[in-house]
Write a protein that holds these residues in place. Structure first.
Motif, short mmCIF file in Angstrom:
data_model
loop_
_atom_site.label_atom_id
_atom_site.label_comp_id
_atom_site.label_asym_id
_atom_site.label_seq_id
_atom_site.Cartn_x
_atom_site.Cartn_y
_atom_site.Cartn_z
N LYS A 133 73.20 -17.07 -4.56
CA LYS A 133 73.75 -18.42 -5.05
C LYS A 133 75.13 -17.84 -5.52
O LYS A 133 75.41 -16.70 -6.01
CB LYS A 133 73.09 -18.85 -6.34
CG LYS A 133 71.66 -19.70 -5.81
CD LYS A 133 70.94 -20.26 -6.98
CE LYS A 133 69.74 -20.91 -6.60
NZ LYS A 133 69.11 -21.83 -7.34
N VAL A 134 75.84 -18.80 -5.77
CA VAL A 134 77.28 -18.84 -6.46
C VAL A 134 77.16 -18.13 -7.82
O VAL A 134 76.60 -18.58 -8.81
CB VAL A 134 78.33 -19.89 -6.12
CG1 VAL A 134 79.44 -19.89 -6.89
CG2 VAL A 134 78.21 -20.35 -4.69
N GLY A 135 77.81 -16.81 -8.01
CA GLY A 135 78.13 -16.24 -9.27
C GLY A 135 76.83 -15.14 -9.23
O GLY A 135 76.94 -14.51 -10.32
N GLN A 136 75.88 -15.03 -8.51
CA GLN A 136 75.02 -13.89 -8.32
C GLN A 136 75.43 -12.89 -7.57
O GLN A 136 76.40 -12.95 -6.93
CB GLN A 136 73.75 -14.26 -7.81
CG GLN A 136 72.68 -15.40 -8.43
CD GLN A 136 71.49 -15.55 -7.93
OE1 GLN A 136 71.45 -15.27 -6.45
NE2 GLN A 136 70.56 -16.26 -8.41
N GLN A 137 75.13 -11.60 -7.97
CA GLN A 137 75.44 -10.53 -7.27
C GLN A 137 75.10 -10.43 -5.86
O GLN A 137 73.85 -10.60 -5.66
CB GLN A 137 74.90 -9.16 -8.05
CG GLN A 137 75.40 -7.99 -7.37
CD GLN A 137 74.79 -6.77 -7.98
OE1 GLN A 137 74.31 -6.82 -9.23
NE2 GLN A 137 74.65 -5.45 -7.32
N LYS A 138 75.90 -10.13 -4.91
CA LYS A 138 75.60 -10.36 -3.57
C LYS A 138 75.21 -9.14 -2.89
O LYS A 138 74.39 -8.99 -2.17
CB LYS A 138 76.79 -10.94 -2.90
CG LYS A 138 77.02 -12.52 -3.09
CD LYS A 138 77.98 -12.87 -2.15
CE LYS A 138 78.51 -14.37 -2.64
NZ LYS A 138 79.34 -14.94 -1.72
#
Length: 197
Positions: free
Chosen positions: A185-190
């Motif tokens: 999700k946008v904002g989570q650590q990828k």
């Protein structure tokens, strides 16, 4: 009488003069009949405070099935979308899936890589497509995502995992041709950060 405007004596290499004050929008300055609206709005403190506070506005799309509400609450801007026919789309997908599992062919379905007639993969409401784009792909629309093979496969994985009611393919599992990681999700650590010193 010949009124040809393309005669050489009508042409010159001088540009006509333009008064750019007539094109002003809100560049400040004194209020005149040409720029009064913008400057008056800037000087109207009561109107400015009213627009700065909480407000909302609702609009419908051309088909009158998507209600979009925009506004501001507690200083935060928001956009809410509600699709009125989402249940009907889910029901249509369920009936399609049942017919496909019973062996009925769809003449409008895509041709699969093996050359045989396949089945429709999904029937996704626009609001759900926008929600997935905002949550996982930084607002990139489906129209752009579907041109990239990896992003398209990730989009399909999200639909299969979180919105299975809109999957039309028999068995409820999409035949995604490549194995891709589930998108963050946008904002989570990828990715893993690695060792910290």
């Amino acid at each position: 009488m010949n009124d040809d405007l393309n005669q050489p004596d009508y042409l010159s290499d001088q540009d006509p003069e333009k008064n750019y004050d007539y094109l002003r929008q809100d560049h400040g300055g004194t209020i005149t009949t040409h720029n009064g609206v913008a400057d008056q709005l800037l000087k109207n403190d009561a109107l400015y405070r009213a627009m700065k506070g909480d407000w909302s506005r609702t609009a419908w799309n051309g088909s009158n099935n998507i209600k979009t509400t925009t506004g501001r609450e507690d200083g935060k801007f928001y956009i809410r979308r509600e699709q009125m026919n989402a249940e009907a789309v889910a029901e249509r997908c369920r009936l399609y899936r049942e017919a496909a599992e019973a062996g009925h062919n769809d003449p409008l379905a895509p041709v699969m890589p093996d050359g045989k007639l396949g089945y429709k993969w999904m029937d996704l409401p626009n609001v759900v497509s926008i929600r997935i784009s905002d949550q996982y792909f930084g607002g990139m629309p489906w129209a752009a995502i579907k041109h990239d093979r990896t992003l398209k496969a990730q989009f399909y994985r999200v639909v299969q995992q979180e919105y299975p009611q809109y999957v039309c393919y028999p068995g409820g599992r999409l035949p995604i041709p490549i194995d891709v990681p589930y998108p963050s999700k946008v904002g989570q650590q990828k990715f893993f950060k690695g060792h910290t010193l």
